[in-house]
Write an enzyme that holds these catalytic residues in place. Structure first.
Site, PDB file in Angstrom:
ATOM      1  N   LYS A  11       1.539  -9.810   0.918  1.00 34.43           N
ATOM      2  CA  LYS A  11       1.921  -9.408   2.318  1.00 34.43           C
ATOM      3  C   LYS A  11       1.143 -10.280   3.331  1.00 34.43           C
ATOM      4  O   LYS A  11       0.578 -11.089   3.039  1.00 34.43           O
ATOM      5  CB  LYS A  11       1.587  -8.153   2.383  1.00 34.43           C
ATOM      6  CG  LYS A  11       2.422  -6.887   1.408  1.00 34.43           C
ATOM      7  CD  LYS A  11       2.108  -5.555   1.578  1.00 34.43           C
ATOM      8  CE  LYS A  11       2.944  -4.658   0.563  1.00 34.43           C
ATOM      9  NZ  LYS A  11       2.738  -3.099   1.049  1.00 34.43           N
ATOM     10  N   TYR A  51      13.141  -2.638   2.397  1.00 31.26           N
ATOM     11  CA  TYR A  51      12.246  -1.219   2.256  1.00 31.26           C
ATOM     12  C   TYR A  51      13.485   0.014   2.670  1.00 31.26           C
ATOM     13  O   TYR A  51      12.685   1.031   3.103  1.00 31.26           O
ATOM     14  CB  TYR A  51      11.152  -1.150   3.193  1.00 31.26           C
ATOM     15  CG  TYR A  51       9.714  -1.931   2.515  1.00 31.26           C
ATOM     16  CD1 TYR A  51       9.221  -1.246   1.710  1.00 31.26           C
ATOM     17  CD2 TYR A  51       9.414  -3.325   2.990  1.00 31.26           C
ATOM     18  CE1 TYR A  51       7.943  -2.188   0.857  1.00 31.26           C
ATOM     19  CE2 TYR A  51       8.425  -3.917   2.604  1.00 31.26           C
ATOM     20  CZ  TYR A  51       7.739  -3.305   1.366  1.00 31.26           C
ATOM     21  OH  TYR A  51       6.320  -3.548   1.001  1.00 31.26           O
ATOM     22  N   PHE A  59       6.420   5.949   8.142  1.00 30.48           N
ATOM     23  CA  PHE A  59       5.821   4.863   8.191  1.00 30.48           C
ATOM     24  C   PHE A  59       6.937   3.653   8.033  1.00 30.48           C
ATOM     25  O   PHE A  59       6.289   2.732   8.336  1.00 30.48           O
ATOM     26  CB  PHE A  59       4.620   4.632   6.957  1.00 30.48           C
ATOM     27  CG  PHE A  59       5.212   4.613   5.722  1.00 30.48           C
ATOM     28  CD1 PHE A  59       5.833   3.731   4.829  1.00 30.48           C
ATOM     29  CD2 PHE A  59       5.198   5.956   5.025  1.00 30.48           C
ATOM     30  CE1 PHE A  59       6.430   3.988   3.654  1.00 30.48           C
ATOM     31  CE2 PHE A  59       5.788   6.212   3.402  1.00 30.48           C
ATOM     32  CZ  PHE A  59       6.123   4.804   2.962  1.00 30.48           C
ATOM     33  N   ARG A  87       1.633  -2.738 -12.034  1.00 30.64           N
ATOM     34  CA  ARG A  87       1.104  -1.729 -11.202  1.00 30.64           C
ATOM     35  C   ARG A  87      -0.363  -1.394 -11.340  1.00 30.64           C
ATOM     36  O   ARG A  87      -1.068  -1.145 -10.329  1.00 30.64           O
ATOM     37  CB  ARG A  87       2.029  -0.267 -11.353  1.00 30.64           C
ATOM     38  CG  ARG A  87       3.450  -0.372 -10.762  1.00 30.64           C
ATOM     39  CD  ARG A  87       3.579  -0.468  -9.311  1.00 30.64           C
ATOM     40  NE  ARG A  87       3.146   0.468  -8.640  1.00 30.64           N
ATOM     41  CZ  ARG A  87       3.704   0.899  -7.594  1.00 30.64           C
ATOM     42  NH1 ARG A  87       4.609   0.174  -6.689  1.00 30.64           N
ATOM     43  NH2 ARG A  87       3.117   1.928  -6.758  1.00 30.64           N
ATOM     44  N   THR A  93      -1.966   2.443  -4.076  1.00 26.59           N
ATOM     45  CA  THR A  93      -1.177   2.050  -2.664  1.00 26.59           C
ATOM     46  C   THR A  93      -2.239   1.851  -1.623  1.00 26.59           C
ATOM     47  O   THR A  93      -2.293   0.803  -1.070  1.00 26.59           O
ATOM     48  CB  THR A  93      -0.065   3.198  -2.407  1.00 26.59           C
ATOM     49  OG1 THR A  93       0.807   3.079  -3.283  1.00 26.59           O
ATOM     50  CG2 THR A  93       0.559   2.627  -1.017  1.00 26.59           C
ATOM     51  N   ARG A 104      -5.335  -4.938  -4.948  1.00 29.36           N
ATOM     52  CA  ARG A 104      -5.344  -4.218  -3.703  1.00 29.36           C
ATOM     53  C   ARG A 104      -6.680  -3.857  -3.402  1.00 29.36           C
ATOM     54  O   ARG A 104      -7.218  -3.688  -2.189  1.00 29.36           O
ATOM     55  CB  ARG A 104      -4.757  -2.961  -3.658  1.00 29.36           C
ATOM     56  CG  ARG A 104      -3.107  -3.329  -3.401  1.00 29.36           C
ATOM     57  CD  ARG A 104      -2.091  -2.050  -4.045  1.00 29.36           C
ATOM     58  NE  ARG A 104      -0.735  -2.343  -3.543  1.00 29.36           N
ATOM     59  CZ  ARG A 104      -0.001  -1.510  -3.737  1.00 29.36           C
ATOM     60  NH1 ARG A 104       0.061  -0.717  -4.296  1.00 29.36           N
ATOM     61  NH2 ARG A 104       1.401  -1.903  -3.163  1.00 29.36           N
ATOM     62  N   ASN A 114      -2.013  -3.674   2.437  1.00 26.84           N
ATOM     63  CA  ASN A 114      -2.571  -3.336   1.074  1.00 26.84           C
ATOM     64  C   ASN A 114      -2.407  -4.681  -0.041  1.00 26.84           C
ATOM     65  O   ASN A 114      -2.169  -4.576  -1.134  1.00 26.84           O
ATOM     66  CB  ASN A 114      -2.205  -2.191   0.275  1.00 26.84           C
ATOM     67  CG  ASN A 114      -0.548  -2.125   0.309  1.00 26.84           C
ATOM     68  OD1 ASN A 114       0.266  -2.923   0.839  1.00 26.84           O
ATOM     69  ND2 ASN A 114      -0.040  -1.006  -0.311  1.00 26.84           N
ATOM     70  N   HIS A 117       2.986  -6.170  -2.891  1.00 27.11           N
ATOM     71  CA  HIS A 117       3.945  -5.185  -3.384  1.00 27.11           C
ATOM     72  C   HIS A 117       4.091  -5.507  -4.625  1.00 27.11           C
ATOM     73  O   HIS A 117       3.800  -6.660  -5.298  1.00 27.11           O
ATOM     74  CB  HIS A 117       5.345  -5.467  -2.700  1.00 27.11           C
ATOM     75  CG  HIS A 117       6.456  -4.990  -3.084  1.00 27.11           C
ATOM     76  ND1 HIS A 117       6.800  -3.780  -2.685  1.00 27.11           N
ATOM     77  CD2 HIS A 117       7.538  -5.160  -3.840  1.00 27.11           C
ATOM     78  CE1 HIS A 117       8.015  -3.142  -3.235  1.00 27.11           C
ATOM     79  NE2 HIS A 117       8.299  -4.145  -4.246  1.00 27.11           N
ATOM     80  N   GLU A 128      15.204  -5.916  -6.291  1.00 24.75           N
ATOM     81  CA  GLU A 128      14.266  -6.469  -5.532  1.00 24.75           C
ATOM     82  C   GLU A 128      14.184  -8.205  -5.843  1.00 24.75           C
ATOM     83  O   GLU A 128      14.012  -9.060  -4.808  1.00 24.75           O
ATOM     84  CB  GLU A 128      12.784  -6.061  -5.730  1.00 24.75           C
ATOM     85  CG  GLU A 128      12.593  -4.594  -4.944  1.00 24.75           C
ATOM     86  CD  GLU A 128      11.273  -3.795  -5.102  1.00 24.75           C
ATOM     87  OE1 GLU A 128      11.262  -2.697  -4.890  1.00 24.75           O
ATOM     88  OE2 GLU A 128      10.489  -4.411  -5.946  1.00 24.75           O
TER      89      GLU A 128
HETATM   90  N1  UDP Z   1       2.897   2.618   3.100  1.00 29.97           N
HETATM   91  C1  UDP Z   1       2.022   2.979   4.645  1.00 29.97           C
HETATM   92  N2  UDP Z   1       1.791   4.292   4.904  1.00 29.97           N
HETATM   93  C2  UDP Z   1       2.087   5.340   3.824  1.00 29.97           C
HETATM   94  C3  UDP Z   1       2.785   4.917   2.516  1.00 29.97           C
HETATM   95  C4  UDP Z   1       3.020   3.648   2.358  1.00 29.97           C
HETATM   96  O1  UDP Z   1       2.056   2.166   5.344  1.00 29.97           O
HETATM   97  O2  UDP Z   1       1.772   6.406   4.375  1.00 29.97           O
HETATM   98  C5  UDP Z   1       3.124   1.450   2.810  1.00 29.97           C
HETATM   99  C6  UDP Z   1       2.321   0.727   1.891  1.00 29.97           C
HETATM  100  O3  UDP Z   1       1.792  -0.758   2.155  1.00 29.97           O
HETATM  101  C7  UDP Z   1       3.043   0.621   0.625  1.00 29.97           C
HETATM  102  C8  UDP Z   1       4.506   0.637   1.337  1.00 29.97           C
HETATM  103  O4  UDP Z   1       4.627   1.190   2.427  1.00 29.97           O
HETATM  104  O5  UDP Z   1       2.848  -0.435  -0.076  1.00 29.97           O
HETATM  105  C9  UDP Z   1       5.530   1.161   0.251  1.00 29.97           C
HETATM  106  O6  UDP Z   1       5.181   2.522  -0.062  1.00 29.97           O
HETATM  107  P1  UDP Z   1       5.186   2.813  -1.378  1.00 29.97           P
HETATM  108  O7  UDP Z   1       4.993   4.439  -1.655  1.00 29.97           O
HETATM  109  O8  UDP Z   1       6.406   2.512  -2.204  1.00 29.97           O
HETATM  110  O9  UDP Z   1       3.943   2.370  -2.147  1.00 29.97           O
HETATM  111  P2  UDP Z   1       3.641   1.165  -3.109  1.00 29.97           P
HETATM  112  O10 UDP Z   1       4.977   1.350  -4.267  1.00 29.97           O
HETATM  113  O11 UDP Z   1       3.701  -0.010  -2.339  1.00 29.97           O
HETATM  114  O12 UDP Z   1       2.478   1.472  -3.951  1.00 29.97           O
HETATM  115 MG    MG Z   2       6.898   1.440  -3.847  1.00 35.18          MG
END
Ligand code: UDP
Ligand code: MG
Length: 141
Positions: A11, A51, A59, A87, A93, A104, A114, A117, A128
């Site tokens: 990112k 997204y 968000f 993951r 996250t 992360r 974070n 992705h 993706e």
């Molecule tokens: N995110 C955020 N606020 C939130 C939850 C998620 O800014 O409350 C951002 C975070 O950077 C995350 C991305 O949105 O990586 C996508 O969210 P997801 O739940 O898919 O998390 P990930 O799969 O990336 O762990």
């Molecule tokens: Mg995700």
């Protein structure tokens, strides 16, 4: 490609802070092959399209502004159990909840910034990967 490939993005802030080399090195150390790689600067429209699954979430606007705020590095990673293992490698996250030593934990700043992705399912990995790369751009063999 089911089960063998996942998609990742470094990112904007992690890229700007110069962590790209360290993150790619860690990915290789963990046994992934990088089968496609590019630097790219998403515009807001493209970030929103990537997204789109989160379009109803509070968000969404902030996240897509951030993802369109600077260059990212996109990659397709290949390995057995790529999606679930990656993951685990990136961690939770929110970097403050990410297990010690995960990407992360090491390179993330906060929930939206974070570091990386990682795809959450084989189905989304395929979507993706194809968002950023054509089949022709993926190395094989
Ligand atoms: N995110 C955020 N606020 C939130 C939850 C998620 O800014 O409350 C951002 C975070 O950077 C995350 C991305 O949105 O990586 C996508 O969210 P997801 O739940 O898919 O998390 P990930 O799969 O990336 O762990
Ligand atoms: Mg995700």
């Amino acid at each position: 490609m089911t089960g063998k490939k996942t998609f990742t993005m470094i990112k904007p802030l992690a890229f700007k802070q110069g962590y790209t080399g360290k993150i790619l090195d860690r990915i290789l150390e963990e046994g992934y092959l990088i089968v496609a790689l590019k630097m790219y600067f998403l515009c807001k429209r493209e970030a929103k399209a990537f997204y789109e699954v989160h379009k109803e979430r509070p968000f969404y606007d902030e996240l897509t502004d951030y993802m369109a705020s600077g260059p990212i590095v996109a990659a397709i990673l290949q390995k057995d159990n790529a999606v679930s293992d990656y993951r685990k490698l990136i961690g939770a996250t929110n970097p403050k909840d990410a297990a010690p030593g995960t990407i992360r934990d090491l390179y993330g700043t906060d929930l939206s910034r974070n570091a990386v992705h990682g795809s959450d399912s084989d189905e989304n990995a395929l979507i993706e990967c194809r968002f950023f790369f054509s089949e022709l751009e993926e190395m094989t063999g």
